[in-house]
Design a protein around this motif. Structure first.
Motif, PDB file in Angstrom:
ATOM      1  N   GLU A 111       0.822  -1.215   0.000  1.00  0.00           N
ATOM      2  CA  GLU A 111       0.000   0.000   0.000  1.00  0.00           C
ATOM      3  C   GLU A 111       0.852   1.260   0.000  1.00  0.00           C
ATOM      4  OE1 GLU A 111      -2.501  -0.671   3.369  1.00  0.00           O
ATOM      5  OE2 GLU A 111      -3.536  -2.371   2.406  1.00  0.00           O
ATOM      6  N   GLU A 112       2.024   1.199   0.650  1.00  0.00           N
ATOM      7  CA  GLU A 112       2.887   2.364   0.695  1.00  0.00           C
ATOM      8  C   GLU A 112       3.701   2.539  -0.580  1.00  0.00           C
ATOM      9  OE1 GLU A 112       6.824   3.985   3.121  1.00  0.00           O
ATOM     10  OE2 GLU A 112       5.602   2.397   3.984  1.00  0.00           O
TER      11      GLU A 112
ATOM     12  N   GLN B 270       1.010   1.763  -3.848  1.00  0.00           N
ATOM     13  CA  GLN B 270      -0.307   2.411  -3.760  1.00  0.00           C
ATOM     14  C   GLN B 270      -1.441   1.416  -4.042  1.00  0.00           C
ATOM     15  OE1 GLN B 270      -0.253   5.687  -2.657  1.00  0.00           O
ATOM     16  NE2 GLN B 270       1.913   5.156  -2.512  1.00  0.00           N
TER      17      GLN B 270
ATOM     18  N   LYS C 193      -4.675  -0.771  -3.764  1.00  0.00           N
ATOM     19  CA  LYS C 193      -6.007  -0.745  -3.168  1.00  0.00           C
ATOM     20  C   LYS C 193      -6.764  -1.942  -3.733  1.00  0.00           C
ATOM     21  CE  LYS C 193      -6.417   4.259  -2.375  1.00  0.00           C
ATOM     22  NZ  LYS C 193      -5.005   4.559  -2.711  1.00  0.00           N
TER      23      LYS C 193
END
Length: 223
Positions: free
Chosen positions: A62-63, A66, A68
């Motif tokens: 997620e970091e 990105q 989702k």
């Protein structure tokens, strides 16, 4: 990485009720299925393998990417696994011939063993010339079905079989996917091998299932 982080190890434990080799998520750009990465990371405190492969991997994805995702139930192409009408060729697992995996100590990997015994439900896949050779001990048909993805599709177990079996499977890995006419042994595609060697049948269709959907993902611009 996405499939394992959000499925098999999602809660920081090895969930043996879920697929040990989850089907690939759907959605996302084409490069997520072809671009490869090597991850080197160190945790600030000692952590178990399942925590690193689950919540900590989620945080990294997620970091840095990105990522989702979300889960949804939808009708999607799949293969349905059934028993041959003439009976299966499955070999029942002998008592204590393999050791059940310990979710705390074990991070699944090929040829893993504990206390000198092969690991139940630990897949071993090797290459012998043009053949892929697959072995799986002490597993139900449902668990076996999570390791095979012909044509990249998931396999849904509809055999009704609940026992533990030892699976040995060999299939042809020629580029054309066909039977080798110059080889007298009965080597064949994965789908044909499952029928011929295990007495199980795969039929393509559509069914409702929980699928992991990639909503957003970005390439790494730098390390």
């Amino acid at each position: 990485m996405i499939a394992y982080a959000y499925d098999t190890y999602s809660n920081g434990k090895l969930d043996l009720t879920k697929p040990l080799a989850p089907a690939p998520p759907i959605g996302g750009p084409a490069w997520v299925n072809s671009t490869r990465y090597m991850i080197e990371a160190t945790s600030g405190t000692p952590q178990g393998g399942a925590m690193m492969r689950g919540p900590m991997m989620q945080a990294l994805l997620e970091e840095r990417f990105q990522v989702k995702v979300h889960w949804e139930t939808k009708e999607a192409p799949a293969y349905f696994l059934t028993a041959d009408k003439n009976g299966t060729k499955l070999r029942a697992t002998e008592a204590e011939s393999c050791q059940k995996p310990d979710p705390i100590k074990v991070a699944l990997s090929p040829a893993l063993s504990q206390d000198g015994k092969p690991l139940c439900m630990g897949p071993i896949m090797t290459q012998r010339g043009p053949l892929t050779v697959f072995d799986l001990r002490g597993a139900t048909v449902t668990v076996f079905s999570t390791f095979v993805h012909p044509d990249g599709l998931p396999v849904i177990d509809r055999t009704g079989l609940t026992g533990a079996y030892d699976f040995h499977l060999e299939w042809e890995t020629d580029a054309d996917g066909g039977v080798r006419n110059d080889d007298p042994s009965p080597h064949m595609t994965m789908i044909l091998a499952i029928g011929d060697q295990l007495g199980l049948r795969l039929n393509r269709g559509k069914g409702k299932r929980e699928v992991l959907v990639i909503d957003h993902v970005e390439r790494l611009s730098q390390n």
